[in-house]
Write a protein that holds these residues in place. Structure first.
Motif, short mmCIF file in Angstrom:
data_model
loop_
_atom_site.label_atom_id
_atom_site.label_comp_id
_atom_site.label_asym_id
_atom_site.label_seq_id
_atom_site.Cartn_x
_atom_site.Cartn_y
_atom_site.Cartn_z
N VAL A 60 0.81 -1.21 0.00
CA VAL A 60 0.00 0.00 0.00
C VAL A 60 0.85 1.27 0.00
O VAL A 60 0.36 2.33 -0.38
CB VAL A 60 -1.00 0.02 1.18
N LYS A 61 2.11 1.15 0.39
CA LYS A 61 3.00 2.32 0.43
C LYS A 61 4.06 2.29 -0.65
O LYS A 61 5.00 3.08 -0.62
CB LYS A 61 3.66 2.42 1.80
N SER A 62 3.92 1.41 -1.61
CA SER A 62 4.93 1.30 -2.68
C SER A 62 4.86 2.50 -3.61
O SER A 62 3.86 3.23 -3.66
CB SER A 62 4.70 0.02 -3.49
N ASN A 63 5.92 2.70 -4.36
CA ASN A 63 5.93 3.77 -5.36
C ASN A 63 4.83 3.55 -6.39
O ASN A 63 4.19 4.49 -6.84
CB ASN A 63 7.29 3.87 -6.05
N PHE A 64 4.62 2.28 -6.77
CA PHE A 64 3.55 1.97 -7.73
C PHE A 64 2.20 2.41 -7.17
O PHE A 64 1.39 3.00 -7.88
CB PHE A 64 3.54 0.47 -8.06
N ALA A 65 1.95 2.12 -5.88
CA ALA A 65 0.68 2.50 -5.26
C ALA A 65 0.52 4.03 -5.21
O ALA A 65 -0.57 4.55 -5.45
CB ALA A 65 0.57 1.92 -3.86
N ARG A 66 1.59 4.72 -4.94
CA ARG A 66 1.53 6.19 -4.91
C ARG A 66 1.21 6.75 -6.29
O ARG A 66 0.38 7.64 -6.44
CB ARG A 66 2.85 6.76 -4.41
N LYS A 67 1.88 6.22 -7.31
CA LYS A 67 1.68 6.73 -8.67
C LYS A 67 0.31 6.35 -9.23
O LYS A 67 -0.20 7.02 -10.12
CB LYS A 67 2.78 6.20 -9.59
N SER A 68 -0.26 5.28 -8.72
CA SER A 68 -1.54 4.75 -9.24
C SER A 68 -2.68 4.98 -8.25
O SER A 68 -3.71 4.30 -8.33
CB SER A 68 -1.39 3.25 -9.51
N ALA A 69 -2.53 5.93 -7.35
CA ALA A 69 -3.48 6.11 -6.24
C ALA A 69 -4.92 6.27 -6.70
O ALA A 69 -5.83 5.68 -6.10
CB ALA A 69 -3.06 7.30 -5.38
N TRP A 70 -5.16 7.04 -7.76
CA TRP A 70 -6.54 7.25 -8.21
C TRP A 70 -7.16 5.95 -8.70
O TRP A 70 -8.29 5.61 -8.34
CB TRP A 70 -6.58 8.32 -9.32
N PHE A 71 -6.42 5.19 -9.51
CA PHE A 71 -6.93 3.92 -10.02
C PHE A 71 -7.18 2.94 -8.88
O PHE A 71 -8.18 2.23 -8.87
CB PHE A 71 -5.95 3.32 -11.04
N ILE A 72 -6.26 2.89 -7.93
CA ILE A 72 -6.41 1.98 -6.78
C ILE A 72 -7.63 2.38 -5.95
O ILE A 72 -8.40 1.52 -5.51
CB ILE A 72 -5.13 1.98 -5.94
N ASP A 91 -8.00 -12.46 4.83
CA ASP A 91 -8.92 -13.43 5.41
C ASP A 91 -10.04 -12.61 6.03
O ASP A 91 -9.95 -11.39 6.11
CB ASP A 91 -8.21 -14.30 6.45
N TYR A 92 -11.09 -13.26 6.48
CA TYR A 92 -12.22 -12.53 7.02
C TYR A 92 -11.76 -11.57 8.12
O TYR A 92 -11.24 -11.99 9.15
CB TYR A 92 -13.27 -13.51 7.57
N GLU A 93 -11.92 -10.28 7.88
CA GLU A 93 -11.57 -9.19 8.78
C GLU A 93 -10.10 -9.20 9.20
O GLU A 93 -9.74 -8.69 10.26
CB GLU A 93 -12.50 -9.15 9.98
N ILE A 94 -9.24 -9.80 8.40
CA ILE A 94 -7.80 -9.74 8.61
C ILE A 94 -7.20 -9.07 7.39
O ILE A 94 -7.36 -9.53 6.26
CB ILE A 94 -7.19 -11.14 8.80
N PHE A 95 -6.50 -7.97 7.64
CA PHE A 95 -5.99 -7.15 6.55
C PHE A 95 -4.47 -7.16 6.54
O PHE A 95 -3.82 -7.20 7.57
CB PHE A 95 -6.51 -5.71 6.67
N GLY A 96 -3.92 -7.12 5.33
CA GLY A 96 -2.48 -7.07 5.15
C GLY A 96 -2.07 -5.73 4.59
O GLY A 96 -2.86 -4.78 4.55
N ASN A 97 -0.83 -5.64 4.13
CA ASN A 97 -0.34 -4.38 3.59
C ASN A 97 -0.11 -4.46 2.08
O ASN A 97 0.63 -3.66 1.52
CB ASN A 97 0.93 -3.94 4.31
N GLN A 98 -0.73 -5.44 1.43
CA GLN A 98 -0.60 -5.57 -0.02
C GLN A 98 -1.98 -5.52 -0.66
O GLN A 98 -2.95 -6.04 -0.11
CB GLN A 98 0.07 -6.90 -0.40
#
Length: 88
Positions: free
Chosen positions: A33-45, A59-66
């Motif tokens: 979520v903090k990658s350069n790709f995520a920053r550059k693509s923020a609107w699309f994401i 998983d159900y109500e378990i969140f990661g950072n990807q």
């Protein structure tokens, strides 16, 4: 908040390609979520996650950072594939 404006056909195709790139990347190689790709693509994401095409839920109500593609996201990506193929 500023609403998005209507776009011309070329821009619409560019937008679809932008969505496809984000969804394809999430399917092949989930990105943080903090990658350069995520920053550059923020609107699309933001749009994809709002529409349930991308998620960080692993998983159900378990969140990661990807960002991960959802089943709906995979279906939408395939629909974009067909649209692009048919416009050539």
């Amino acid at each position: 908040m500023t609403p998005t404006e209507s776009r011309d056909t070329d821009t619409d195709l560019d937008t679809l390609i932008g969505f496809w790139i984000v969804l394809d990347k999430a399917a092949r190689e989930p990105f943080t979520v903090k990658s350069n790709f995520a920053r550059k693509s923020a609107w699309f994401i933001a749009v994809c996650s709002s529409k349930g095409l991308l998620t960080t839920e692993i998983d159900y109500e378990i969140f990661g950072n990807q960002w991960l593609i959802t089943e709906d996201g995979q279906d939408f990506k395939e629909a974009i594939d067909e649209h692009i193929t048919n416009t050539q």
